[in-house]
Design a protein around this motif. Structure first.
Motif, PDB file in Angstrom:
ATOM      1  N   ALA A  27       1.387  -0.843  -0.067  1.00 19.51           N
ATOM      2  CA  ALA A  27      -0.263  -0.139  -0.479  1.00 19.51           C
ATOM      3  C   ALA A  27       0.861   0.922   0.116  1.00 19.51           C
ATOM      4  CB  ALA A  27      -0.762   0.346   1.129  1.00 19.51           C
ATOM      5  N   ARG A  28       2.147   0.983   0.635  1.00 17.04           N
ATOM      6  CA  ARG A  28       3.271   2.518   0.643  1.00 17.04           C
ATOM      7  C   ARG A  28       3.540   2.577  -0.399  1.00 17.04           C
ATOM      8  NH1 ARG A  28       5.433   0.783   5.277  1.00 17.04           N
ATOM      9  NH2 ARG A  28       6.923   0.007   4.084  1.00 17.04           N
ATOM     10  N   ALA A  29       3.869   1.728  -1.641  1.00 17.85           N
ATOM     11  CA  ALA A  29       4.583   1.677  -2.335  1.00 17.85           C
ATOM     12  C   ALA A  29       3.201   2.397  -3.478  1.00 17.85           C
ATOM     13  CB  ALA A  29       5.063   0.191  -3.222  1.00 17.85           C
ATOM     14  N   ALA A  30       2.408   1.152  -3.448  1.00 11.33           N
ATOM     15  CA  ALA A  30       1.306   2.048  -4.387  1.00 11.33           C
ATOM     16  C   ALA A  30       0.436   3.553  -4.203  1.00 11.33           C
ATOM     17  CB  ALA A  30       0.303   1.189  -4.389  1.00 11.33           C
ATOM     18  N   ARG A  31       1.088   4.501  -2.638  1.00 15.29           N
ATOM     19  CA  ARG A  31       0.813   5.389  -2.945  1.00 15.29           C
ATOM     20  C   ARG A  31       2.004   5.996  -3.094  1.00 15.29           C
ATOM     21  NH1 ARG A  31      -0.790   3.915   2.693  1.00 15.29           N
ATOM     22  NH2 ARG A  31      -3.424   4.804   2.721  1.00 15.29           N
ATOM     23  N   GLN A  32       3.270   6.145  -3.047  1.00 16.24           N
ATOM     24  CA  GLN A  32       4.577   6.544  -3.555  1.00 16.24           C
ATOM     25  C   GLN A  32       3.922   6.469  -5.119  1.00 16.24           C
ATOM     26  OE1 GLN A  32       7.900   4.706  -2.445  1.00 16.24           O
ATOM     27  NE2 GLN A  32       8.614   5.386  -3.971  1.00 16.24           N
ATOM     28  N   ALA A  33       4.052   5.627  -6.165  1.00 19.02           N
ATOM     29  CA  ALA A  33       3.643   5.931  -7.400  1.00 19.02           C
ATOM     30  C   ALA A  33       2.615   6.431  -7.525  1.00 19.02           C
ATOM     31  CB  ALA A  33       3.452   3.997  -7.771  1.00 19.02           C
ATOM     32  N   GLY A  34       1.434   6.820  -6.730  1.00 21.65           N
ATOM     33  CA  GLY A  34      -0.009   7.963  -7.350  1.00 21.65           C
ATOM     34  C   GLY A  34       0.433   8.685  -7.066  1.00 21.65           C
TER      35      GLY A  34
ATOM     36  N   LEU B  34      -8.785   8.498 -10.074  1.00 23.23           N
ATOM     37  CA  LEU B  34      -7.710   7.439  -9.834  1.00 23.23           C
ATOM     38  C   LEU B  34      -7.380   7.039  -8.566  1.00 23.23           C
ATOM     39  CD1 LEU B  34      -5.437   4.977 -10.756  1.00 23.23           C
ATOM     40  CD2 LEU B  34      -4.134   6.720 -10.799  1.00 23.23           C
ATOM     41  N   ALA B  35      -7.916   5.996  -8.322  1.00 28.84           N
ATOM     42  CA  ALA B  35      -8.126   5.485  -6.769  1.00 28.84           C
ATOM     43  C   ALA B  35      -7.093   4.453  -6.166  1.00 28.84           C
ATOM     44  CB  ALA B  35      -8.882   5.410  -6.287  1.00 28.84           C
ATOM     45  N   LEU B  36      -6.842   4.489  -5.115  1.00 25.58           N
ATOM     46  CA  LEU B  36      -5.983   2.791  -5.018  1.00 25.58           C
ATOM     47  C   LEU B  36      -7.370   2.371  -3.665  1.00 25.58           C
ATOM     48  CD1 LEU B  36      -3.795   1.111  -4.162  1.00 25.58           C
ATOM     49  CD2 LEU B  36      -3.098   2.365  -2.565  1.00 25.58           C
TER      50      LEU B  36
ATOM     51  N   GLN C 241      -6.301   5.721  -0.702  1.00 19.46           N
ATOM     52  CA  GLN C 241      -6.487   6.965  -2.039  1.00 19.46           C
ATOM     53  C   GLN C 241      -7.143   7.653  -2.824  1.00 19.46           C
ATOM     54  OE1 GLN C 241      -2.189   8.700  -0.774  1.00 19.46           O
ATOM     55  NE2 GLN C 241      -1.878  10.075  -1.875  1.00 19.46           N
ATOM     56  N   SER C 242      -6.552   8.418  -2.741  1.00 17.32           N
ATOM     57  CA  SER C 242      -7.476   9.141  -4.676  1.00 17.32           C
ATOM     58  C   SER C 242      -6.890  10.289  -4.831  1.00 17.32           C
ATOM     59  CB  SER C 242      -9.149   9.301  -4.591  1.00 17.32           C
ATOM     60  OG  SER C 242      -9.215  10.698  -3.653  1.00 17.32           O
ATOM     61  N   TRP C 243      -7.062  10.559  -6.308  1.00 13.08           N
ATOM     62  CA  TRP C 243      -5.533  11.579  -6.845  1.00 13.08           C
ATOM     63  C   TRP C 243      -7.451  11.973  -8.112  1.00 13.08           C
ATOM     64  CZ3 TRP C 243      -4.182   7.105  -4.921  1.00 13.08           C
ATOM     65  CH2 TRP C 243      -2.989   6.315  -5.021  1.00 13.08           C
ATOM     66  N   ARG C 244      -7.206  13.063  -8.525  1.00 14.14           N
ATOM     67  CA  ARG C 244      -8.025  13.309  -9.313  1.00 14.14           C
ATOM     68  C   ARG C 244      -7.177  14.201 -10.443  1.00 14.14           C
ATOM     69  NH1 ARG C 244     -13.425  13.821  -9.011  1.00 14.14           N
ATOM     70  NH2 ARG C 244     -12.631  15.829 -10.681  1.00 14.14           N
ATOM     71  N   LEU C 245      -7.139  13.933 -11.825  1.00 13.04           N
ATOM     72  CA  LEU C 245      -6.519  13.838 -12.411  1.00 13.04           C
ATOM     73  C   LEU C 245      -7.314  14.795 -13.406  1.00 13.04           C
ATOM     74  CD1 LEU C 245      -7.239  10.376 -14.570  1.00 13.04           C
ATOM     75  CD2 LEU C 245      -5.006  11.179 -13.013  1.00 13.04           C
ATOM     76  N   PRO C 246      -6.461  16.233 -13.328  1.00  7.43           N
ATOM     77  CA  PRO C 246      -6.301  17.603 -13.910  1.00  7.43           C
ATOM     78  C   PRO C 246      -7.396  17.664 -15.323  1.00  7.43           C
ATOM     79  CG  PRO C 246      -4.430  17.379 -13.854  1.00  7.43           C
ATOM     80  CD  PRO C 246      -4.918  16.413 -12.715  1.00  7.43           C
ATOM     81  N   GLY C 247      -7.509  18.723 -15.208  1.00  2.23           N
ATOM     82  CA  GLY C 247      -8.442  18.818 -16.872  1.00  2.23           C
ATOM     83  C   GLY C 247      -8.900  19.818 -17.273  1.00  2.23           C
TER      84      GLY C 247
END
Length: 199
Positions: free
Chosen positions: A81-88, A177-179, A193-199
């Motif tokens: 999970a920690r490595a995945a957050r780092q990648a995200g 995008l979400a983990l 964790q989630s990440w918004r894709l801008p634009g």
């Protein structure tokens, strides 16, 4: 309530005590409410038009497109999970449109009934590849797949496989995008964790 990161309890012989839960971790693209509703209408139409087709249907709240699967484990692996957050966090990607326009089934014990697209948008392929590279750099090369067949699963067939057919189309503005952590057999997902894709 036990912490999901806790190691499984062992019995006196060193094996898991009681039934072992399967913890699943994956990256997914998460649709907005309007897109989920559009997918749900396609599933409803399929049920009406194919009354002999029996399936275990996915709840609309669980609709997603898996980007990278990070394995099944007896506990939620904190290191993965920690490595995945780092990648995200390292990812640089923008929102894009993805038009899903056909329905088909994949082979399997319970063949998944899926929404797909005749053409995969280039930003989707680039997002998958970029995230794969960041996961490899984060030490998760053994977890990630080398191939990608983008789709959204609507249900799992308990009868025959459906012949491919056109549907929709539904244009999904992909912006999140979400983990995701899930426990097999339980109804809900947990977004780590989630990440918004801008634009």
């Amino acid at each position: 309530m036990p912490n999901v990161f806790d190691p499984p309890q062992l019995d006196l012989l060193g094996g898991p005590a009681g039934p072992t839960r399967v913890h699943r971790l994956f990256f997914a693209l998460m649709p907005d409410e309007a897109t989920r509703d559009a997918f749900s209408r396609i599933a409803d139409a399929l049920r009406r038009e194919s009354p002999g087709f029996r399936a275990r249907w996915v709840a609309p709240s669980r609709y997603h497109a898996t980007l990278h699967f990070l394995g099944d484990h007896p506990m939620l692996r904190e290191d993965i999970a920690r490595a995945a957050r780092q990648a995200g966090d390292a990812l640089r990607a923008h929102a894009f449109d993805w038009t899903l326009d056909n329905l088909s089934t994949f082979r399997g014990r319970e063949p998944p009934c899926v929404l797909r697209s005749d053409e995969v948008p280039r930003p989707l392929s680039e997002l998958w590849q970029a995230l794969r590279e960041h996961l490899i750099r984060a030490g998760q090369g053994g977890q990630v797949s080398r191939t990608f067949t983008p789709h959204v699963t609507l249900g799992y067939s308990r009868s025959d496989m459906l012949p491919p057919r056109p549907v929709g189309p539904v244009t999904w503005r992909v912006e999140q995008l979400a983990l995701i952590h899930s426990i097999v057999g339980q109804a809900d997902y947990t977004t780590l964790q989630s990440w918004r894709l801008p634009g």
